[in-house]
Design a protein around this motif. Structure first.
Motif, PDB file in Angstrom:
ATOM      1  N   ARG A   1       0.816  -1.214   0.000  1.00  0.00           N
ATOM      2  CA  ARG A   1       0.000   0.000   0.000  1.00  0.00           C
ATOM      3  C   ARG A   1       0.857   1.276   0.000  1.00  0.00           C
ATOM      4  O   ARG A   1       0.679   2.176   0.794  1.00  0.00           O
ATOM      5  N   TRP A   2       1.756   1.341  -0.961  1.00  0.00           N
ATOM      6  CA  TRP A   2       2.692   2.460  -0.997  1.00  0.00           C
ATOM      7  C   TRP A   2       1.985   3.799  -1.183  1.00  0.00           C
ATOM      8  O   TRP A   2       2.367   4.793  -0.571  1.00  0.00           O
ATOM      9  N   MET A   3       0.986   3.834  -2.053  1.00  0.00           N
ATOM     10  CA  MET A   3       0.340   5.121  -2.322  1.00  0.00           C
ATOM     11  C   MET A   3      -0.377   5.638  -1.077  1.00  0.00           C
ATOM     12  O   MET A   3      -0.282   6.831  -0.750  1.00  0.00           O
ATOM     13  N   GLU A   4      -1.076   4.763  -0.368  1.00  0.00           N
ATOM     14  CA  GLU A   4      -1.738   5.192   0.861  1.00  0.00           C
ATOM     15  C   GLU A   4      -0.701   5.591   1.910  1.00  0.00           C
ATOM     16  O   GLU A   4      -0.887   6.578   2.640  1.00  0.00           O
ATOM     17  N   TYR A   5       0.391   4.843   1.982  1.00  0.00           N
ATOM     18  CA  TYR A   5       1.457   5.174   2.937  1.00  0.00           C
ATOM     19  C   TYR A   5       2.015   6.571   2.644  1.00  0.00           C
ATOM     20  O   TYR A   5       2.216   7.386   3.555  1.00  0.00           O
ATOM     21  N   CYS A   6       2.279   6.864   1.376  1.00  0.00           N
ATOM     22  CA  CYS A   6       2.825   8.175   1.014  1.00  0.00           C
ATOM     23  C   CYS A   6       1.826   9.285   1.289  1.00  0.00           C
ATOM     24  O   CYS A   6       2.198  10.366   1.752  1.00  0.00           O
ATOM     25  N   ARG A   7       0.548   9.016   1.005  1.00  0.00           N
ATOM     26  CA  ARG A   7      -0.467  10.024   1.318  1.00  0.00           C
ATOM     27  C   ARG A   7      -0.492  10.310   2.810  1.00  0.00           C
ATOM     28  O   ARG A   7      -0.599  11.473   3.232  1.00  0.00           O
ATOM     29  N   GLN A   8      -0.360   9.265   3.632  1.00  0.00           N
ATOM     30  CA  GLN A   8      -0.353   9.466   5.075  1.00  0.00           C
ATOM     31  C   GLN A   8       0.892  10.233   5.518  1.00  0.00           C
ATOM     32  O   GLN A   8       0.825  11.115   6.389  1.00  0.00           O
TER      33      GLN A   8
ATOM     34  N   HIS B   1       9.076  21.602   2.232  1.00  0.00           N
ATOM     35  CA  HIS B   1      10.149  21.025   1.409  1.00  0.00           C
ATOM     36  C   HIS B   1      10.420  19.606   1.900  1.00  0.00           C
ATOM     37  O   HIS B   1      10.723  19.401   3.081  1.00  0.00           O
ATOM     38  N   VAL B   2      10.295  18.627   1.010  1.00  0.00           N
ATOM     39  CA  VAL B   2      10.543  17.220   1.339  1.00  0.00           C
ATOM     40  C   VAL B   2      11.842  16.790   0.659  1.00  0.00           C
ATOM     41  O   VAL B   2      11.998  16.937  -0.562  1.00  0.00           O
ATOM     42  N   VAL B   3      12.788  16.263   1.447  1.00  0.00           N
ATOM     43  CA  VAL B   3      14.086  15.818   0.933  1.00  0.00           C
ATOM     44  C   VAL B   3      14.205  14.321   1.174  1.00  0.00           C
ATOM     45  O   VAL B   3      14.207  13.872   2.329  1.00  0.00           O
ATOM     46  N   THR B   4      14.290  13.528   0.114  1.00  0.00           N
ATOM     47  CA  THR B   4      14.454  12.084   0.252  1.00  0.00           C
ATOM     48  C   THR B   4      15.921  11.710   0.039  1.00  0.00           C
ATOM     49  O   THR B   4      16.597  12.257  -0.833  1.00  0.00           O
TER      50      THR B   4
ATOM     51  N   GLY C   1      13.489   1.737 -14.941  1.00  0.00           N
ATOM     52  CA  GLY C   1      13.567   0.495 -14.185  1.00  0.00           C
ATOM     53  C   GLY C   1      12.845   0.595 -12.858  1.00  0.00           C
ATOM     54  O   GLY C   1      12.097   1.562 -12.605  1.00  0.00           O
ATOM     55  N   PRO C   2      13.068  -0.393 -11.984  1.00  0.00           N
ATOM     56  CA  PRO C   2      12.376  -0.414 -10.688  1.00  0.00           C
ATOM     57  C   PRO C   2      12.741   0.796  -9.831  1.00  0.00           C
ATOM     58  O   PRO C   2      13.862   1.324  -9.919  1.00  0.00           O
ATOM     59  N   VAL C   3      11.804   1.228  -9.017  1.00  0.00           N
ATOM     60  CA  VAL C   3      12.047   2.339  -8.094  1.00  0.00           C
ATOM     61  C   VAL C   3      11.642   1.931  -6.690  1.00  0.00           C
ATOM     62  O   VAL C   3      10.900   0.960  -6.491  1.00  0.00           O
ATOM     63  N   GLY C   4      12.139   2.681  -5.720  1.00  0.00           N
ATOM     64  CA  GLY C   4      11.801   2.438  -4.324  1.00  0.00           C
ATOM     65  C   GLY C   4      10.783   3.439  -3.819  1.00  0.00           C
ATOM     66  O   GLY C   4      10.320   4.329  -4.551  1.00  0.00           O
ATOM     67  N   ILE C   5      10.465   3.314  -2.547  1.00  0.00           N
ATOM     68  CA  ILE C   5       9.452   4.168  -1.929  1.00  0.00           C
ATOM     69  C   ILE C   5       9.864   5.636  -1.953  1.00  0.00           C
ATOM     70  O   ILE C   5       9.017   6.527  -2.029  1.00  0.00           O
ATOM     71  N   THR C   6      11.174   5.915  -1.929  1.00  0.00           N
ATOM     72  CA  THR C   6      11.615   7.310  -1.940  1.00  0.00           C
ATOM     73  C   THR C   6      11.188   8.019  -3.226  1.00  0.00           C
ATOM     74  O   THR C   6      10.766   9.173  -3.207  1.00  0.00           O
ATOM     75  N   THR C   7      11.293   7.321  -4.362  1.00  0.00           N
ATOM     76  CA  THR C   7      10.906   7.910  -5.636  1.00  0.00           C
ATOM     77  C   THR C   7       9.405   8.159  -5.688  1.00  0.00           C
ATOM     78  O   THR C   7       8.940   9.205  -6.174  1.00  0.00           O
ATOM     79  N   VAL C   8       8.617   7.210  -5.181  1.00  0.00           N
ATOM     80  CA  VAL C   8       7.165   7.365  -5.162  1.00  0.00           C
ATOM     81  C   VAL C   8       6.776   8.550  -4.276  1.00  0.00           C
ATOM     82  O   VAL C   8       5.956   9.397  -4.657  1.00  0.00           O
ATOM     83  N   LEU C   9       7.391   8.631  -3.085  1.00  0.00           N
ATOM     84  CA  LEU C   9       7.085   9.739  -2.178  1.00  0.00           C
ATOM     85  C   LEU C   9       7.485  11.072  -2.797  1.00  0.00           C
ATOM     86  O   LEU C   9       6.749  12.064  -2.702  1.00  0.00           O
TER      87      LEU C   9
ATOM     88  N   ALA D   1       4.856  13.979  -3.530  1.00  0.00           N
ATOM     89  CA  ALA D   1       5.052  15.261  -2.840  1.00  0.00           C
ATOM     90  C   ALA D   1       5.083  16.400  -3.841  1.00  0.00           C
ATOM     91  O   ALA D   1       4.485  17.466  -3.620  1.00  0.00           O
ATOM     92  N   ARG D   2       5.752  16.194  -4.963  1.00  0.00           N
ATOM     93  CA  ARG D   2       5.805  17.229  -5.999  1.00  0.00           C
ATOM     94  C   ARG D   2       4.399  17.509  -6.533  1.00  0.00           C
ATOM     95  O   ARG D   2       4.019  18.664  -6.749  1.00  0.00           O
ATOM     96  N   GLY D   3       3.612  16.432  -6.714  1.00  0.00           N
ATOM     97  CA  GLY D   3       2.253  16.604  -7.183  1.00  0.00           C
ATOM     98  C   GLY D   3       1.357  17.326  -6.189  1.00  0.00           C
ATOM     99  O   GLY D   3       0.374  17.973  -6.587  1.00  0.00           O
ATOM    100  N   GLU D   4       1.696  17.247  -4.897  1.00  0.00           N
ATOM    101  CA  GLU D   4       0.917  17.925  -3.855  1.00  0.00           C
ATOM    102  C   GLU D   4       1.377  19.359  -3.630  1.00  0.00           C
ATOM    103  O   GLU D   4       0.857  20.051  -2.754  1.00  0.00           O
TER     104      GLU D   4
END
Length: 266
Positions: free
Chosen positions: A87-94, A106-109, A142-150, A154-157
């Motif tokens: 549930r990465w998308m819900e996790y990132c939204r939270q 400002h979010v820094v991953t 290629g594959p990405v991790g949770i940092t890329t999704v977040l 975050a940029r979209g928000e």
């Protein structure tokens, strides 16, 4: 808010150690948590048995948010957690709801990955932000991790975002890489606009490089591999320097470097 995740995004615990060191060095306090329920596979991210004051307690994987007060009174927030399994998308939204509650703008991953690079040179650090993507971001498929999704969410928000990745030579081993943690901390200092503490990291980074020297000096095949990586690194660095100076030699240098690397593949 500085964000780092254990696991796939965190070679040698390099990124999460940036957060751990900040929390340990500065005045810090826990301000939020995200419950583990529904986000983790406990056969992968197992709960831990911990004995505190003589009593046994099970510690479950969870996300913790810290408020960190730097020496000049400037405050920032840090998020650290094992990479979720579900549930990465819900996790990132939270996560971003927490950031909004804390008035973060400002979010820094942070991340670290194994790559072909020599321990005898500064480790490659790729930095991108909301307005400028690094070469790795522009070219990677290629594959990405949770940092890329977040970062993307975050940029979209509407958050300002920065992403920092350091490359780690795997041949040195899977122990902690102080050199990588040092360089990420230095890059983070530039983004934050404050010089972050690197106490002991210079010494630990020197020890890490010495370990690489010992490994390569005792193995002829590894030593040859490191020399090849050094040549590639130096050619690329020289081409980048010439390009930055708008030198007419830059294009030729880049072609030479590309031809050299292609020759190594045959």
């Amino acid at each position: 808010m500085i964000v780092a995740f254990e696991g796939w995004n965190d070679a040698c615990q390099t990124a999460t150690n940036v957060v751990r060191r900040m929390v340990a060095h500065y005045e810090s306090r826990e301000v939020r948590h995200i419950s583990c329920d529904g986000y983790y596979d406990y056969q992968t991210a197992r709960p831990m048995m911990c004995h505190v004051t003589g009593r046994a307690r099970i510690v479950w994987p969870q996300t913790t948010f810290f408020e960190v007060a730097l020496d000049d009174g400037y405050r920032l927030y840090a998020q650290i957690a094992p990479e979720p399994n579900y549930r990465w998308m819900e996790y990132c939204r939270q996560s971003l709801r927490v950031a909004q509650e804390l008035d973060v703008d400002h979010v820094v991953t942070l991340g670290a990955m194994f790559a072909e690079c020599p321990h005898t040179r500064p480790l490659p650090v790729d930095v991108s932000d909301s307005t400028c993507q690094c070469d790795m971001d522009r070219e990677y498929n290629g594959p990405v991790g949770i940092t890329t999704v977040l970062d993307e969410m975050a940029r979209g928000e509407g958050f300002d975002t920065s992403s920092m990745w350091v490359s780690i030579p795997q041949y040195v081993g899977s122990d902690e890489c102080a050199q990588g943690t040092l360089q990420l901390t230095q890059e983070l200092s530039c983004v934050v606009g404050r010089e972050l503490d690197t106490t002991d990291l210079d010494r630990l980074a020197h020890q890490w490089r010495m370990r690489g020297d010992v490994l390569s000096s005792s193995d002829d095949e590894l030593a040859a591999y490191v020399r090849r990586l050094e040549n590639e690194y130096d050619r690329t660095a020289r081409a980048a320097t010439l390009a930055a100076r708008n030198s007419p030699q830059a294009e030729e240098m880049v072609r030479d470097a590309e031809n050299y690397l292609k020759g190594l593949d045959h």
